[in-house]
Motif scaffolding. Structure first.
Motif, mmCIF file in Angstrom:
data_model
loop_
_atom_site.group_PDB
_atom_site.id
_atom_site.type_symbol
_atom_site.label_atom_id
_atom_site.label_comp_id
_atom_site.label_asym_id
_atom_site.label_seq_id
_atom_site.Cartn_x
_atom_site.Cartn_y
_atom_site.Cartn_z
ATOM 1 N N GLY A 233 17.732 -6.625 7.253
ATOM 2 C CA GLY A 233 18.541 -7.460 8.138
ATOM 3 C C GLY A 233 17.660 -8.186 9.143
ATOM 4 O O GLY A 233 16.671 -8.826 8.773
ATOM 5 N N ASP A 234 18.002 -8.068 10.412
ATOM 6 C CA ASP A 234 17.221 -8.719 11.471
ATOM 7 C C ASP A 234 15.964 -7.940 11.816
ATOM 8 O O ASP A 234 15.122 -8.435 12.559
ATOM 9 N N ARG A 235 15.859 -6.722 11.321
ATOM 10 C CA ARG A 235 14.691 -5.903 11.640
ATOM 11 C C ARG A 235 13.531 -6.221 10.705
ATOM 12 O O ARG A 235 13.693 -6.274 9.487
ATOM 13 N N LYS A 236 12.344 -6.425 11.284
ATOM 14 C CA LYS A 236 11.129 -6.647 10.517
ATOM 15 C C LYS A 236 10.353 -5.334 10.385
ATOM 16 O O LYS A 236 10.489 -4.429 11.205
ATOM 17 N N GLY A 237 9.509 -5.285 9.376
ATOM 18 C CA GLY A 237 8.739 -4.071 9.150
ATOM 19 C C GLY A 237 7.636 -3.846 10.158
ATOM 20 O O GLY A 237 7.248 -2.702 10.419
ATOM 21 N N ILE A 238 7.106 -4.950 10.754
ATOM 22 C CA ILE A 238 5.962 -4.805 11.653
ATOM 23 C C ILE A 238 5.923 -5.981 12.620
ATOM 24 O O ILE A 238 6.357 -7.094 12.290
ATOM 25 N N ALA A 239 5.425 -5.725 13.814
ATOM 26 C CA ALA A 239 5.140 -6.785 14.798
ATOM 27 C C ALA A 239 3.633 -6.943 14.884
ATOM 28 O O ALA A 239 2.899 -5.957 15.011
ATOM 29 N N LEU A 240 3.158 -8.190 14.801
ATOM 30 C CA LEU A 240 1.725 -8.466 14.904
ATOM 31 C C LEU A 240 1.497 -9.622 15.871
ATOM 32 O O LEU A 240 2.209 -10.621 15.821
ATOM 33 N N VAL A 241 0.490 -9.471 16.743
ATOM 34 C CA VAL A 241 0.075 -10.569 17.609
ATOM 35 C C VAL A 241 -1.172 -11.204 17.003
ATOM 36 O O VAL A 241 -1.758 -10.663 16.053
ATOM 37 N N ASN A 242 -1.608 -12.334 17.558
ATOM 38 C CA ASN A 242 -2.642 -13.102 16.861
ATOM 39 C C ASN A 242 -3.919 -12.304 16.606
ATOM 40 O O ASN A 242 -4.514 -12.412 15.531
ATOM 41 N N TRP A 243 -4.359 -11.476 17.554
ATOM 42 C CA TRP A 243 -5.618 -10.758 17.323
ATOM 43 C C TRP A 243 -5.470 -9.684 16.241
ATOM 44 O O TRP A 243 -6.455 -9.262 15.626
ATOM 45 N N ASN A 244 -4.237 -9.235 15.968
ATOM 46 C CA ASN A 244 -4.029 -8.240 14.909
ATOM 47 C C ASN A 244 -4.388 -8.761 13.529
ATOM 48 O O ASN A 244 -4.701 -7.974 12.624
ATOM 49 N N PHE A 245 -4.347 -10.092 13.346
ATOM 50 C CA PHE A 245 -4.611 -10.639 12.016
ATOM 51 C C PHE A 245 -6.084 -10.518 11.617
ATOM 52 O O PHE A 245 -6.433 -10.754 10.461
ATOM 53 N N TRP A 246 -6.936 -10.148 12.581
ATOM 54 C CA TRP A 246 -8.314 -9.835 12.207
ATOM 55 C C TRP A 246 -8.399 -8.511 11.448
ATOM 56 O O TRP A 246 -9.356 -8.274 10.695
ATOM 57 N N ALA A 247 -7.412 -7.628 11.658
ATOM 58 C CA ALA A 247 -7.545 -6.249 11.194
ATOM 59 C C ALA A 247 -7.763 -6.103 9.693
ATOM 60 O O ALA A 247 -8.614 -5.307 9.271
ATOM 61 N N PRO A 248 -7.025 -6.824 8.817
ATOM 62 C CA PRO A 248 -7.302 -6.666 7.383
ATOM 63 C C PRO A 248 -8.712 -7.111 6.993
ATOM 64 O O PRO A 248 -9.284 -6.586 6.021
ATOM 65 N N LEU A 249 -9.268 -8.082 7.722
ATOM 66 C CA LEU A 249 -10.658 -8.471 7.471
ATOM 67 C C LEU A 249 -11.609 -7.405 8.001
ATOM 68 O O LEU A 249 -12.547 -6.982 7.313
ATOM 69 N N SER A 250 -11.369 -6.964 9.240
ATOM 70 C CA SER A 250 -12.242 -5.965 9.849
ATOM 71 C C SER A 250 -12.264 -4.672 9.051
ATOM 72 O O SER A 250 -13.293 -3.988 8.983
ATOM 73 N N ALA A 251 -11.122 -4.324 8.447
ATOM 74 C CA ALA A 251 -11.040 -3.086 7.669
ATOM 75 C C ALA A 251 -12.019 -3.087 6.500
ATOM 76 O O ALA A 251 -12.397 -2.022 6.006
#
Length: 572
Positions: A233-251
Motif C-alpha cells: 500500500g502506502d508503506r515502502k520497504g525502506i527509506a533512503l537519503v542521498n548519502w545512503n545510495f553510496w552503500a551498495p557501492l561501498s559494500a
C-alpha cells in the motif's frame, strides 16, 4: 572520493551542515586559510596570568554549552534526572579542583567554519568536539591537527592514564588518532558498530521472512528482496537519503578499488572506474531497480536522516539506515513512547538493527572500528587551562560517568536511562553501551543486557566483531595541501538516484573517471613521492594480509588480482 559515512552515533543530524566542502577552506604553506581570509600561521600559547589553581574553562555552544555544560540550575536538576546526575559529577570534580570554574561562551562548536574561525581569532572554547574541525572526515581531521588547530596533549593523556584505562574495544580508535606520535584529541564517544539498517520484525514476519542473520548472505541484493516484500500500500520497504545510495557501492569496496596510487603524479592518486566497472554498474542498477522498478524506496533529493527516522517510527517504511543509537533511546523519549503506543509492544521487541551488508564476494568494511568522537583542546590555551580541561574530560569518562548514571538510575528506576538512554537529551557525556574506560564496564549500575535484553545488545555490538580494516590515513603522513573535494562524485550519485531516465551508468562512470583525473592534475601533494610509495606499499600489504585471512573469496576474486596487476606496478 566521497563515500558518505558517519562515524559518530549522536551527530547524525549534523550531516546537513557539516560537509567536506565546508571544512578547512584551504591549506597554505605554514598556515590555514580561515573564514574571511585570515591565516593561522601558528597559535601562540598563552601565558597564565595568575595561579594555576585559578582557572576558568570556557565552554562553547551556540545555545547550550558542550561537551561539558556549566552547572545546571537547581530548577533544571529538579525536573531532569540527567542534569541532577551531571551536577553531582561536576560538583565532585570541582571540589577536587578548587579555584576552577566553567563559563559558557557563545560559540558555534558544531559548525566547521565557525569553529576554525574562532580558533584563528583567539575566541575558541577551551575544549570542543575535535571531529568538527574536519567535518567528521578522518583525513581532514588529521590534516587539521597537523596544521595546529588543536593542542598537543600527548603528555597530559599520559598523565591522566588514558591508554591504561581504555576499554579494549576502543583501542583501534585510540591508535588511529595519534598523528606522528602526538595526540591532538582524546576519545569521547565510541560506536565501533558503524552504520547499519533498522528493520521492523513484525513486517518481516508478516511477509514470511525470518529474522536476518548477520553473515555473508546479508548483501544488498537481500536488502532489495526484503524491501520489495515489505512494501504494501502506502508503506515502502525502506527509506533512503542521498548519502545512503553510496552503500551498495561501498559494500563492494568502491572507496578502495576506484583509486590507484600514483606517486609519479603531482597529486599521488589516480581514479580508476574501469577495472571493476561492471561491479559499480551492478550496484547502481540495484538501487535504481529498488527505486523505479520495485518502487520500494521512500526518498527524494531533499530527504533528511530525521525524516527517514520519522517515517520508520510512523510505520511508513520497514527499514532505514543509520547508526545503532536509536536502539537504546530512553523510554521517556517522545518519539519512542509514541512508537510503543502504536505497536502495543516494547520498542526492543518490534525493532532490530543489523550492520550494513557484506559485499557480493564477502568484502567487509571494518574501518568503523577506528571511528570515535574526540575531545580536542584550544591550541593557544595556557598549561594550567589545558591540564584542567584534560582532567575534567578524564574524570567525566570515569568516576563522573559512574556518578551521573547512578543518580539517573536512582531517580528513574529504569536502567534503559543508563545505557544509551536520553533522559533530558543534553547532558549524558558518552555512549554507555560501549564506554571509553574499562572501569565503566563494572562500575556502572546494572548492565546493558538487563536494560535492553541480549538481542538488542548483540545487535548493537555486532559491528565491533568485524576484523578492523585499517583506514588509509593511518599509514600516510597528513596532507598539508588542500585536496580535491567530492563534488563530482556526489553529483554522479545524485544523478543515478534521482534522474529516472536518460542515465547511462557505464558512460557516466567513465565520465566521472575522466573528470576526477583532470581535477587531480590541478592539485599537488605535500608528501614526497618516496615517502608516499613506502606508505602505500605498507598500507596495501596490510590489506592483502587482512583479506587473505578474513575475506578469502574477495581476496581471491577481487583484491588479490587488483593488488598484483594494478597496485604493485604503480608503486614500482
Amino acid at each position: 572520493m566521497a563515500e558518505a559515512t558517519t562515524t559518530d552515533s549522536r551527530r547524525q543530524a549534523w550531516r546537513g551542515t557539516l560537509t567536506r566542502r565546508s571544512a578547512l577552506r584551504a591549506f597554505a604553506a605554514g598556515g590555514v586559510w580561515l573564514a574571511g581570509g585570515a591565516v593561522l600561521s601558528g597559535c601562540q600559547r598563552e601565558t597564565s596570568g595568575g595561579s594555576s589553581s585559578e582557572v576558568t574553562l570556557k565552554i562553547g555552544g551556540a545555545t547550550g554549552a558542550e561537551p561539558y555544560p556549566v552547572m545546571p540550575s537547581a530548577a533544571i536538576q529538579k525536573k531532569d534526572a540527567n542534569a541532577k546526575g551531571y551536577a553531582e559529577a561536576l560538583t565532585s570534580w570541582l571540589d577536587d579542583n578548587p579555584g576552577v570554574k566553567l563559563t559558557h561562551i557563545k560559540a558555534d562548536v558544531q559548525n566547521t567554519d565557525a569553529l576554525v574561525a574562532s580558533i584563528g581569532g583567539g575566541t575558541a572554547p577551551d575544549l570542543f568536539i575535535g571531529n568538527v574541525l574536519g567535518s567528521w572526515g578522518t583525513g581532514p581531521i588529521r590534516d587539521a591537527f597537523v596544521q595546529g588547530l588543536a593542542a598537543d596533549v600527548t603528555d597530559l593523556a599520559s598523565k591522566y592514564g588514558f591508554a591504561k584505562k581504555l576499554n579494549p574495544v576502543v583501542k583501534p580508535a585510540w591508535d588511529f588518532w595519534a598523528v606522528d606520535g602526538k595526540r591532538f584529541g582524546l576519545p569521547y564517544e565510541y560506536s565501533g558498530a558503524g552504520q547499519g539498517l533498522y528493520y521492523r520484525r513484525d513486517f518481516l514476519e508478516a511477509a514470511g521472512i525470518e529474522d536476518i542473520p548477520f553473515d555473508h548472505t546479508w548483501t544488498w541484493s537481500r536488502v532489495r528482496e526484503i524491501a520489495k516484500a515489505t512494501t504494501a500500500g502506502d508503506r515502502k520497504g525502506i527509506a533512503l537519503v542521498n548519502w545512503n545510495f553510496w552503500a551498495p557501492l561501498s559494500a563492494n569496496g568502491h572507496g578502495l578499488l576506484t583509486q590507484l596510487p600514483a606517486p609519479d603524479q603531482k597529486w599521488h592518486w589516480k581514479a580508476d572506474y574501469a577495472t571493476y566497472r561492471d561491479t559499480w554498474v551492478k550496484a547502481v542498477e540495484l538501487f535504481r531497480g529498488m527505486l523505479y522498478t520495485d518502487q520500494s524506496v521512500r526518498t527524494d533529493i531533499t530527504f533528511t536522516d530525521q525524516q527517514a527516522s520519522d517515517a520508520f517510527g510512523r510505520a511508513q517504511v520497514g527499514m532505514w539506515m543509520g547508526n545503532p543509537a536509536a536502539l537504546t533511546h530512553s523510554p521517556n523519549d517522545p518519539s519512542m513512547s509514541k512508537f510503543v503506543s502504536l505497536n502495543k509492544k516494547p520498542y526492543e521487541e518490534v525493532v532490530s538493527w543489523i550492520p550494513v551488508p557484506y559485499g557480493d564476494q564477502g568484502y567487509f568494511d571494518g574501518t568503523a572500528r577506528y571511528s570515535a568522537a574526540m575531545i580536542s583542546f584550544r591550541p593557544d590555551a595556557d598549561d594550567a587551562v589545558l591540564d584542567k580541561a584534560v582532567s575534567l574530560h578524564a574524570y567525566m569518562m570515569g568516576p563522573g560517568l559512574t556518578t551521573q548514571m547512578k543518580v539517573i538510575n536512582d531517580q528513574t528506576k529504569d536502567l534503559r536511562n543508563v545505557y544509551g538512554g536520553y533522559v533530558g537529551g543534553s547532558m549524558i557525556p558518552t555512549n554507555t553501551m560501549i564506554p571509553i574506560f574499562a572501569e565503566s564496564l563494572t562500575d556502572l549500575p546494572g548492565s546493558a543486557e538487563e536494560a535492553w535484553g541480549k538481542s538488542i545488545v548483540d545487535a548493537y555490538s555486532a559491528g565491533t566483531k568485524l576484523a578492523p580494516t585499517p583506514p588509509r590515513e593511518l599509514f600516510f603522513p597528513a596532507e598539508q595541501n588542500p585536496g580535491p573535494s567530492g563534488t563530482a562524485s556526489d553529483d554522479a550519485i545524485n544523478r543515478f538516484a534521482f534522474e529516472r531516465s536518460g542515465v547511462d551508468v557505464a558512460a557516466d562512470f567513465a565520465k566521472l573517471e575522466r573528470t576526477l583525473n583532470k581535477t587531480y592534475g590541478s592539485f599537488s601533494s605535500s608528501i614526497e613521492a618516496d615517502t608516499f610509495s613506502a606508505a602505500a606499499k605498507k598500507y596495501y600489504g596490510e590489506l592483502d594480509k587482512l583479506f587473505r585471512e578474513e575475506a578469502t573469496e574477495f581476496h581471491t576474486e577481487v583484491y588479490g588480482p587488483w593488488y598484483s596487476d594494478k597496485v604493485l606496478p604503480a608503486l614500482n
